[in-house]
Design an enzyme around this catalytic site. Sequence first.
Site, PDB file in Angstrom:
ATOM      1  N   LYS A  80      29.837  35.886  37.781  1.00  0.00           N
ATOM      2  CA  LYS A  80      29.902  35.951  35.727  1.00  0.00           C
ATOM      3  C   LYS A  80      28.870  36.839  35.506  1.00  0.00           C
ATOM      4  CE  LYS A  80      31.394  32.635  32.364  1.00  0.00           C
ATOM      5  NZ  LYS A  80      31.356  31.111  32.124  1.00  0.00           N
ATOM      6  N   SER A 155      36.299  30.545  29.930  1.00  0.00           N
ATOM      7  CA  SER A 155      34.894  32.039  30.295  1.00  0.00           C
ATOM      8  C   SER A 155      34.790  32.572  31.187  1.00  0.00           C
ATOM      9  CB  SER A 155      33.643  31.229  29.034  1.00  0.00           C
ATOM     10  OG  SER A 155      32.669  31.192  29.811  1.00  0.00           O
ATOM     11  N   SER A 179      36.208  25.901  31.600  1.00  0.00           N
ATOM     12  CA  SER A 179      35.366  27.640  31.914  1.00  0.00           C
ATOM     13  C   SER A 179      35.429  28.285  33.176  1.00  0.00           C
ATOM     14  CB  SER A 179      34.680  28.351  31.137  1.00  0.00           C
ATOM     15  OG  SER A 179      34.780  28.132  30.173  1.00  0.00           O
TER      16      SER A 179
END
Lengths: 470, 70
Positions: A80, A155, A179
């Site tokens: 990420k 996310s 997330s």
Amino acid sequence: MSALHELSLTALADAIAAGETTSRAATEASLTRLKAIGPKVNCVVLLEEDKALAAADKADAARKAGKPLGRLHGVPLAHKDLFYRSGRPCAGGSKIRQGFVPDKTATVLNKLDAAGALDLGTLHMAEFALSPTGYNEPYGHARNPWNTDHVTGGSSSGSGAAVAARLVSASLGSDTGGSIRHPAAMCGLTGLKPTWSRVSRANAMPLSWSLDCIGPLARNARDCARLMSIISGADAADPTAARLAVPDYETALSGGLKGVTIAVPGNYYYEHVTAEVKALLDASLAALRERGAKTVATTAPDMSLVNALMIVVMAVEAAGIHRNWLATRPDDYADQVRSRIEPGLYYPATRYTEALSLRAKIAAEYLATAMKGADMLHLPALSIPVPTIAETTAGDPAAVAARIGTITHCTRGINYLGLPALSVPCGFAGGMPVAFQLVGKPFAEALLLQAGDAYQRVTDWHTRAPAMAV
Amino acid sequence: MSKPLQDAALGDIASALQYIDLPPERVARTRPLFEANNAIVARAAQARLGIDDNPGDFVVWLESFEGNTP
């Protein structure tokens, strides 16, 4: 041996260590897929191809020279776009941080480097890690490899899409209200949100210090176990990281669940569950019983209180982090993101300290009520089938907000409670993945991984891959 | 007995204290959520917190589970 992209993290690491393949071959395979398939699911932010290939050659030379190998020696990964690496841009999915180049490296990346893993680049995410769907107005939403009309979950959207599409074997994400678990559940992956404080957050972009957790998204529980053994532990750069000893989580994977009791709270968590999802959750419980676990029905306490506490803590801490930009660049936030942070500006400071002071009591009450003497909880990870991007972005704002709220129904409270939670795939509804989550007592990650692994020894949902050809 | 604030008043107070322009229309959008959560937490704190409770209790509670690591 299977095609390299089909290998799980541990299978690939073991194959490289045994000389059955090379780090260069694995890295080239990953890069080829990231470049060809990455744009179709909008999951790649940045690839550092030359650096990765040079590192792969170095890893292969080290193996040939008989040097000691780390547990992820030569394995190509990508994470990420929230983990800082010195000298590499890190925008955190935002317009505001575009061009930001950190001069420090996240502790979790340093730990992966030390274990021999390679870092191919950065993966897409929701703006400032603030969306359970993966919503990203500035750079577009990542798309679910199972059906690109659907959300990936967020996310950690790029991590979910990249691992599901077999572009990399695993990826790190962060979880403040779900997330890691949302993209794991919606993309058919296994994802672990550790106990708060189990993994250092140093030099990872924060959203809420009291809730943020870093953990793995991978193809199975064993892969998560290996990553957790590497990234967990105390850190001088993060005084909140627990100083407790880190076990070898892989050794806990015995395959059996005899003597393990799993509580199933039937009230709050099933409020929105559809019949199709319920049938798959029931089947997953039957498989866990088949492995030796006992299941008992319990009742969750008042989750409206837990959810309110979580929202106060997250909103206030996020507002503290973002206040300067809210003042100077408010229009550079997507409205959906800004609207989630702004209430943090209104809560009195007393409400925030009360929410934190209540945490130990509320968490103890939750365990006493929902877990009631059992070893772990079995909950839906997502109550509803995976929504489409249109369903979470267009139409009546109230209906969109309600749908987005439903996504976090089973996840966000767990962050306030600080408990570890493992999302495990358990079937498909309408062609999209369905998952359950196992929630444990603090620092019981080993037991959750043991249960996830035991389940995956008698099911094959975690081995299914979407059809995405280069 | 507390009195409810008007959106404009809440916006004015928050703007003044946070040094951010928060017009009433933006306050109004998130007001119901803010108000509900604020009330829930305030009531819980009133009912359950004493002078010795503090945020550090949570870390102490978490680490009391050290035995869960094999």
